[in-house]
Motif scaffolding. Structure first.
Motif, short mmCIF file in Angstrom:
data_model
loop_
_atom_site.label_atom_id
_atom_site.label_comp_id
_atom_site.label_asym_id
_atom_site.label_seq_id
_atom_site.Cartn_x
_atom_site.Cartn_y
_atom_site.Cartn_z
N LEU A 5 3.39 13.67 -4.12
CA LEU A 5 2.11 13.04 -3.86
C LEU A 5 2.13 12.15 -2.62
CD1 LEU A 5 0.96 12.16 -7.47
CD2 LEU A 5 0.33 14.11 -6.08
N LEU A 6 3.28 12.06 -1.94
CA LEU A 6 3.37 11.27 -0.73
C LEU A 6 3.68 12.18 0.45
CD1 LEU A 6 5.49 8.19 -1.90
CD2 LEU A 6 3.03 8.29 -1.55
N THR A 7 3.00 11.95 1.56
CA THR A 7 3.29 12.71 2.77
C THR A 7 4.54 12.15 3.42
OG1 THR A 7 1.99 11.26 4.19
CG2 THR A 7 0.82 13.11 3.15
N ILE A 13 6.95 5.03 5.54
CA ILE A 13 6.47 3.66 5.38
C ILE A 13 7.12 3.02 4.16
CG2 ILE A 13 4.44 2.26 4.76
CD1 ILE A 13 2.77 4.23 6.46
N LEU A 14 7.18 3.74 3.07
CA LEU A 14 7.76 3.21 1.84
C LEU A 14 9.22 2.85 2.03
CD1 LEU A 14 7.45 2.70 -1.23
CD2 LEU A 14 8.18 5.07 -1.56
N TRP A 15 10.02 3.79 2.50
CA TRP A 15 11.45 3.53 2.65
C TRP A 15 11.74 2.55 3.78
CZ3 TRP A 15 14.12 4.12 -1.36
CH2 TRP A 15 13.84 5.14 -2.26
N GLY A 53 7.18 -9.57 -1.84
CA GLY A 53 6.40 -9.45 -0.61
C GLY A 53 6.50 -8.06 -0.01
N THR A 54 7.69 -7.47 -0.06
CA THR A 54 7.88 -6.11 0.45
C THR A 54 7.06 -5.11 -0.36
OG1 THR A 54 10.10 -6.64 1.25
CG2 THR A 54 9.58 -4.32 0.93
N MET A 56 4.35 -5.67 -2.11
CA MET A 56 2.93 -5.85 -1.85
C MET A 56 2.53 -5.29 -0.48
SD MET A 56 1.73 -7.13 -4.56
CE MET A 56 0.12 -7.65 -4.07
N ALA A 57 3.35 -5.53 0.53
CA ALA A 57 3.03 -5.05 1.87
C ALA A 57 3.08 -3.53 1.94
CB ALA A 57 4.00 -5.66 2.88
N VAL A 58 4.12 -2.94 1.39
CA VAL A 58 4.24 -1.48 1.43
C VAL A 58 3.12 -0.84 0.61
CG1 VAL A 58 5.68 0.46 0.68
CG2 VAL A 58 6.70 -1.44 1.93
N GLY A 59 2.83 -1.40 -0.56
CA GLY A 59 1.78 -0.86 -1.42
C GLY A 59 0.41 -0.87 -0.77
N SER A 60 0.16 -1.83 0.09
CA SER A 60 -1.16 -1.90 0.73
C SER A 60 -1.35 -0.79 1.78
CB SER A 60 -1.37 -3.27 1.37
OG SER A 60 -0.53 -3.43 2.50
N TYR A 61 -0.26 -0.21 2.27
CA TYR A 61 -0.37 0.86 3.26
C TYR A 61 -0.44 2.25 2.64
CZ TYR A 61 0.40 -2.29 7.12
OH TYR A 61 0.26 -3.28 8.03
N LEU A 62 -0.10 2.38 1.37
CA LEU A 62 -0.09 3.69 0.73
C LEU A 62 -1.44 3.98 0.10
CD1 LEU A 62 3.41 3.51 -0.99
CD2 LEU A 62 2.79 4.65 1.16
N PRO A 63 -1.87 5.23 0.10
CA PRO A 63 -3.16 5.56 -0.54
C PRO A 63 -3.08 5.41 -2.05
CG PRO A 63 -2.07 7.54 0.28
CD PRO A 63 -1.24 6.39 0.72
N ASP A 64 -4.23 5.23 -2.66
CA ASP A 64 -4.32 5.09 -4.11
C ASP A 64 -3.92 6.39 -4.81
OD1 ASP A 64 -5.16 2.49 -3.91
OD2 ASP A 64 -7.29 2.99 -3.99
N PRO A 65 -3.50 6.29 -6.07
CA PRO A 65 -3.12 7.51 -6.82
C PRO A 65 -4.24 8.55 -6.88
CG PRO A 65 -2.39 5.56 -8.00
CD PRO A 65 -3.22 5.09 -6.83
#
Length: 165
Positions: A5-7, A13-15, A53-54, A56-65
């Motif tokens: 589900l992730l491109t 971005i996540l890693w 903090g990491t 929250m920051a990473v989660g804000s850049y990923l699209p919703d489920p």
């Protein structure tokens, strides 16, 4: 149909965010240990705040489920497109940046199935504020779902956009 589900960009971005957070926390812990006789709680605080903090920051850049489900179905090319009706809407919060303001909605929609029955589905979606009138109770909404799993549902963004292009 589910697959990943992730491109590739989203995985990067996540890693990358996780690696940067871990590197920062490790450096801070090393410097604190080198410079002072700090207790274990200082390290716990540094690591805890950094990891939170990491995340929250990473989660804000990923699209919703819900958006990732829709993308996965479109890529697989097997999604069934149906027009549903919004039964209820609840406001669940806001997300705002310097260029866009979105409202998080919990939408309950009535989705018709191939056998003539209807199914209630729940969607948690971010909608740009200028498009909110299209997502009110009683409005029609274009949905897509996995024919093998009717619970795997998403808004068909090509027919019911949630953002102004």
């Amino acid at each position: 149909m589910r697959g990943t589900l992730l491109t590739g960009t989203e995985r990067a971005i996540l890693w990358g965010g996780i690696a940067a957070g871990l590197a920062f926390a490790a450096c801070m812990s090393y410097l604190m240990e080198k410079e002072t006789d700090s207790s274990i709680w200082v390290h716990v605080l540094i690591w805890g705040v950094t990891l939170f903090g990491t995340a929250m920051a990473v989660g804000s850049y990923l699209p919703d489920p819900e958006e990732r489900r829709g993308r996965a179905m479109q890529e697989a090319g097997q999604a069934r497109h149906v027009q549903g009706r919004i039964a209820s809407v609840r406001h669940r919060g806001l997300r705002e940046t310097e260029r866009i303001r979105q409202t998080r909605l919990a939408i309950t929609a009535i989705m018709p199935l191939e056998d003539g029955t209807e199914r209630m589905v729940e969607l948690d979606v971010l909608v740009e504020d200028s498009l909110l009138p299209r997502f009110s109770t009683g409005q029609h909404i274009d949905l897509m779902h996995d024919p093998d799993d009717p619970d795997f549902v998403s808004i068909d963004r090509s027919r019911s956009p949630v953002m102004v292009q």
